[in-house]
Design a protein around this motif. Structure first.
Motif, PDB file in Angstrom:
ATOM      1  N   ALA A 375     -11.910 -49.078 -85.269  1.00 54.60           N
ATOM      2  CA  ALA A 375     -11.143 -49.680 -84.172  1.00 54.60           C
ATOM      3  C   ALA A 375     -10.359 -48.616 -83.417  1.00 54.60           C
ATOM      4  O   ALA A 375     -10.327 -48.605 -82.174  1.00 54.60           O
ATOM      5  CB  ALA A 375     -10.188 -50.738 -84.725  1.00 54.60           C
ATOM      6  N   TYR A 376      -9.719 -47.707 -84.141  1.00 55.71           N
ATOM      7  CA  TYR A 376      -8.989 -46.628 -83.488  1.00 55.71           C
ATOM      8  C   TYR A 376      -9.916 -45.774 -82.627  1.00 55.71           C
ATOM      9  O   TYR A 376      -9.583 -45.407 -81.491  1.00 55.71           O
ATOM     10  CB  TYR A 376      -8.333 -45.723 -84.533  1.00 55.71           C
ATOM     11  CG  TYR A 376      -7.173 -46.326 -85.280  1.00 55.71           C
ATOM     12  CD1 TYR A 376      -6.472 -47.416 -84.791  1.00 55.71           C
ATOM     13  CD2 TYR A 376      -6.749 -45.787 -86.496  1.00 55.71           C
ATOM     14  CE1 TYR A 376      -5.405 -47.961 -85.490  1.00 55.71           C
ATOM     15  CE2 TYR A 376      -5.676 -46.310 -87.193  1.00 55.71           C
ATOM     16  CZ  TYR A 376      -5.009 -47.394 -86.696  1.00 55.71           C
ATOM     17  OH  TYR A 376      -3.944 -47.918 -87.376  1.00 55.71           O
ATOM     18  N   VAL A 377     -11.073 -45.421 -83.175  1.00 55.96           N
ATOM     19  CA  VAL A 377     -12.003 -44.550 -82.458  1.00 55.96           C
ATOM     20  C   VAL A 377     -12.477 -45.212 -81.172  1.00 55.96           C
ATOM     21  O   VAL A 377     -12.466 -44.605 -80.092  1.00 55.96           O
ATOM     22  CB  VAL A 377     -13.193 -44.173 -83.354  1.00 55.96           C
ATOM     23  CG1 VAL A 377     -14.275 -43.463 -82.537  1.00 55.96           C
ATOM     24  CG2 VAL A 377     -12.743 -43.282 -84.504  1.00 55.96           C
ATOM     25  N   LEU A 378     -12.892 -46.473 -81.263  1.00 60.47           N
ATOM     26  CA  LEU A 378     -13.377 -47.173 -80.071  1.00 60.47           C
ATOM     27  C   LEU A 378     -12.261 -47.375 -79.056  1.00 60.47           C
ATOM     28  O   LEU A 378     -12.492 -47.314 -77.842  1.00 60.47           O
ATOM     29  CB  LEU A 378     -13.974 -48.521 -80.463  1.00 60.47           C
ATOM     30  CG  LEU A 378     -15.240 -48.481 -81.315  1.00 60.47           C
ATOM     31  CD1 LEU A 378     -15.710 -49.900 -81.623  1.00 60.47           C
ATOM     32  CD2 LEU A 378     -16.347 -47.697 -80.627  1.00 60.47           C
ATOM     33  N   ARG A 379     -11.064 -47.599 -79.536  1.00 58.73           N
ATOM     34  CA  ARG A 379      -9.936 -47.869 -78.647  1.00 58.73           C
ATOM     35  C   ARG A 379      -9.513 -46.618 -77.872  1.00 58.73           C
ATOM     36  O   ARG A 379      -9.183 -46.687 -76.684  1.00 58.73           O
ATOM     37  CB  ARG A 379      -8.778 -48.367 -79.515  1.00 58.73           C
ATOM     38  CG  ARG A 379      -7.558 -48.815 -78.769  1.00 58.73           C
ATOM     39  CD  ARG A 379      -7.529 -50.283 -78.548  1.00 58.73           C
ATOM     40  NE  ARG A 379      -6.200 -50.675 -78.137  1.00 58.73           N
ATOM     41  CZ  ARG A 379      -5.710 -50.520 -76.919  1.00 58.73           C
ATOM     42  NH1 ARG A 379      -6.453 -49.990 -75.979  1.00 58.73           N
ATOM     43  NH2 ARG A 379      -4.488 -50.913 -76.633  1.00 58.73           N
ATOM     44  N   PHE A 380      -9.504 -45.467 -78.559  1.00 57.08           N
ATOM     45  CA  PHE A 380      -8.944 -44.265 -77.950  1.00 57.08           C
ATOM     46  C   PHE A 380      -9.988 -43.192 -77.655  1.00 57.08           C
ATOM     47  O   PHE A 380      -9.632 -42.064 -77.302  1.00 57.08           O
ATOM     48  CB  PHE A 380      -7.857 -43.691 -78.862  1.00 57.08           C
ATOM     49  CG  PHE A 380      -6.769 -44.681 -79.180  1.00 57.08           C
ATOM     50  CD1 PHE A 380      -6.046 -45.286 -78.167  1.00 57.08           C
ATOM     51  CD2 PHE A 380      -6.502 -45.040 -80.489  1.00 57.08           C
ATOM     52  CE1 PHE A 380      -5.061 -46.220 -78.444  1.00 57.08           C
ATOM     53  CE2 PHE A 380      -5.513 -45.975 -80.784  1.00 57.08           C
ATOM     54  CZ  PHE A 380      -4.793 -46.560 -79.764  1.00 57.08           C
ATOM     55  N   LEU A 381     -11.263 -43.541 -77.760  1.00 61.25           N
ATOM     56  CA  LEU A 381     -12.324 -42.593 -77.426  1.00 61.25           C
ATOM     57  C   LEU A 381     -12.203 -42.062 -75.997  1.00 61.25           C
ATOM     58  O   LEU A 381     -12.455 -40.868 -75.762  1.00 61.25           O
ATOM     59  CB  LEU A 381     -13.691 -43.242 -77.651  1.00 61.25           C
ATOM     60  CG  LEU A 381     -14.917 -42.380 -77.359  1.00 61.25           C
ATOM     61  CD1 LEU A 381     -14.910 -41.117 -78.211  1.00 61.25           C
ATOM     62  CD2 LEU A 381     -16.205 -43.174 -77.590  1.00 61.25           C
ATOM     63  N   PRO A 382     -11.834 -42.885 -75.005  1.00 58.55           N
ATOM     64  CA  PRO A 382     -11.701 -42.350 -73.642  1.00 58.55           C
ATOM     65  C   PRO A 382     -10.723 -41.180 -73.541  1.00 58.55           C
ATOM     66  O   PRO A 382     -10.928 -40.273 -72.732  1.00 58.55           O
ATOM     67  CB  PRO A 382     -11.207 -43.559 -72.836  1.00 58.55           C
ATOM     68  CG  PRO A 382     -11.709 -44.738 -73.591  1.00 58.55           C
ATOM     69  CD  PRO A 382     -11.634 -44.353 -75.030  1.00 58.55           C
ATOM     70  N   LEU A 383      -9.641 -41.200 -74.334  1.00 62.69           N
ATOM     71  CA  LEU A 383      -8.702 -40.085 -74.315  1.00 62.69           C
ATOM     72  C   LEU A 383      -9.391 -38.792 -74.749  1.00 62.69           C
ATOM     73  O   LEU A 383      -9.203 -37.735 -74.147  1.00 62.69           O
ATOM     74  CB  LEU A 383      -7.519 -40.372 -75.242  1.00 62.69           C
ATOM     75  CG  LEU A 383      -6.609 -41.540 -74.856  1.00 62.69           C
ATOM     76  CD1 LEU A 383      -5.545 -41.741 -75.925  1.00 62.69           C
ATOM     77  CD2 LEU A 383      -5.959 -41.312 -73.510  1.00 62.69           C
TER      78      LEU A 383
END
Length: 502
Positions: A375-383
């Motif tokens: 969940a963290y990876v998918l959420r903040f991948l754009p950063l």
């Protein structure tokens, strides 16, 4: 025959993973009762009202402060800009937590100073808190637009008889309208995505009711509400994509010699904002720490936060590398990059709901750290993608070509030429994802393994149990994390300005 770049496959997998939560939500909502009644209308109305009022408040605070900090002859201008931008790095739920404890009967202000204050709750309380922690979006985007305007246009308007206030209203602000709109849309997106602030302020919005439905085992209803919220987010993202900050040919920067009265009013506004958004929460958390110490807090909470965030940072960087390279070589890669940006637009509570359902269907993932990190990876991948791509774009192809012509394999050329050049971007990407994951609350509440508490979830448990004083240590720790995030953000902006100027 044209060879397909090797980065396309992992980039496509990353894009598919980013789109998967939306597909899961659609599947979950099949068969759910679509209730169109007074309660559903109230939830939608509260969500829209909170968003519109927060945008209005952010514009009323952010635009005047942007004009003053850009054009006025203020002492310590850079210090004021940094301090006024600081609330952007602080999670709004920390402000909500502090305001909930400070105001109202029995609140900290009444206990310490004996002053009776109204309780901060409902639409008014949520709007106040959200405005204080989102106005920097408008401040920063408006300042960027104002700095590109040529003062000669204003001087010409003044010579034609316009007063200075009229010139600002009729010449300057209309030319900065796109910057104001860009910041306003970011405020709207943040407000729609926020879960904890409406929940703490006891305002029934989509995010709060999704969590209520989850606790009531109504996952199909939670999914349907998630899709309704996501529809509002998509509308905001559409308008944001249509807004472009207008850049003009650089010219002389306008300087406004303010009178003492106007300068005092501007500094008063800035001081009140800083007092409410930064000083008040830190003072309350500090008072709790002195009064109650570290009772109930365990170092494991901080270690859990750091461990999960570290795994997320590593995973995001690993995925960001092929996505960034694919985006630089063709339209398919750019399409994959755009798809990964969806994760940042999906509210954490929505992401958590989708992955929770996935975990229920895949018992090996249910209530595991793997699902939380995903969940963290998918959420903040754009950063991570943004930071890595800004570095890869500065790597000159002729350097890699020279290495290949000297016999280096693609892997060796990457390791010995490209990697050292993009390493600063990789470190920045990992740091940004790490800091954001440390502060993430709603997805963590839904997906954390049993007995796995982080700083954010412990703070939430303290709020729900009513032992507010025990939230001092995690709150102050999150403030420190937010401060580091602000330093990284400001240093990154300064570095980009130097590169552009060079």
């Amino acid at each position: 025959m044209t060879r397909t770049p090797l980065s396309y496959l992992p980039a496509a997998l990353a894009a598919a993973a980013a789109l998967a939560p939306v597909a899961v939500l659609v599947w979950m909502s099949v068969g759910a009762d679509l209730l169109i009644d007074g309660r559903a209308f109230e939830i939608a109305l509260n969500t829209v009202a909170l968003t519109l009022l927060t945008v209005a408040g952010a514009v009323l605070i952010g635009v005047p402060l942007a004009v003053v900090t850009t054009y006025a002859d203020l002492a310590f201008r850079r210090v004021w800009v940094a301090v006024l931008a600081a609330p952007l790095a602080v999670p709004s739920y920390l402000g909500a937590f502090a305001f909930f404890a400070a105001f109202g009967p029995g609140g900290e202000i009444e206990t310490v100073a004996g002053l009776a204050t109204p309780r901060a709750q409902g639409l008014a309380g949520a709007t106040l808190v959200m405005t204080l922690y989102t106005y920097p979006f408008v401040l920063i985007s408006t300042r960027a637009a104002l700095q590109s305007l040529d003062a000669n246009v204003v001087d010409a308007a003044r010579t034609l008889g316009l007063s200075l206030p009229a010139a600002l209203l009729r010449i300057v602000l209309p030319r900065a309208a796109n910057g104001i709109a860009a910041g306003s849309l970011l405020v709207a997106l943040y407000t729609l995505s926020d879960f904890a602030t409406p929940a703490i302020m006891q305002l029934d919005t989509f995010t709060r009711m999704i969590y209520v439905e989850y606790n009531a085992f109504g996952l199909d209803r939670a999914a349907l509400m998630s899709l309704q919220l996501l529809a509002l987010v998509v509308i905001v993202l559409f308008f944001e994509s249509r807004v472009r900050v207008r850049r003009e040919r650089p010219g002389r920067i306008l300087r406004l010699p303010l009178g003492n009265g106007v300068k005092a009013a501007a500094l008063l506004l800035a001081g009140l904002v800083v007092l409410a958004a930064l000083v008040l929460p830190v003072a309350i958390f500090g008072a709790w720490l002195v009064r109650e110490g570290v009772v109930g807090f365990e170092p494991a909470y901080a270690l859990n936060s750091a461990y999960a965030a570290l795994l997320a940072a590593a995973g995001a960087v690993i995925l960001a590398l092929p996505v960034a390279y694919a985006a630089s070589v063709g339209w398919i890669g750019r399409l994959c990059e755009r798809a990964t940006y969806l994760g940042f637009g999906i509210p954490g509570i929505v992401m958590g709901t989708a992955l929770l359902y996935l975990g229920l269907r895949l018992p090996l993932l249910y209530q595991t750290l793997t699902l939380l990190v995903l969940a963290y990876v998918l959420r903040f991948l754009p950063l991570a993608v943004g930071a890595v791509r800004s570095s890869t774009e500065r790597v000159e192809n002729n350097l890699v070509g020279a290495a290949r012509s000297l016999g280096a394999t693609p892997g060796e050329a990457f390791r010995r030429v490209s990697l050292p050049l993009i390493l600063p971007g990789i470190v920045a990407a990992a740091a940004l994802v790490f800091l954001e994951a440390m502060r993430e609350l709603p997805a963590t509440l839904l997906l954390r393994p049993t007995g796995f508490d982080t700083l954010a979830t412990y703070l939430w448990r303290v709020y729900e149990a009513g032992y507010l004083g025990r939230g001092a240590v995690p709150a102050l720790a999150l403030v420190v994390v937010s401060g580091v995030a602000l330093v990284l953000m400001l240093s990154g902006e300064a570095r980009r300005r130097r590169l552009t100027a060079g």
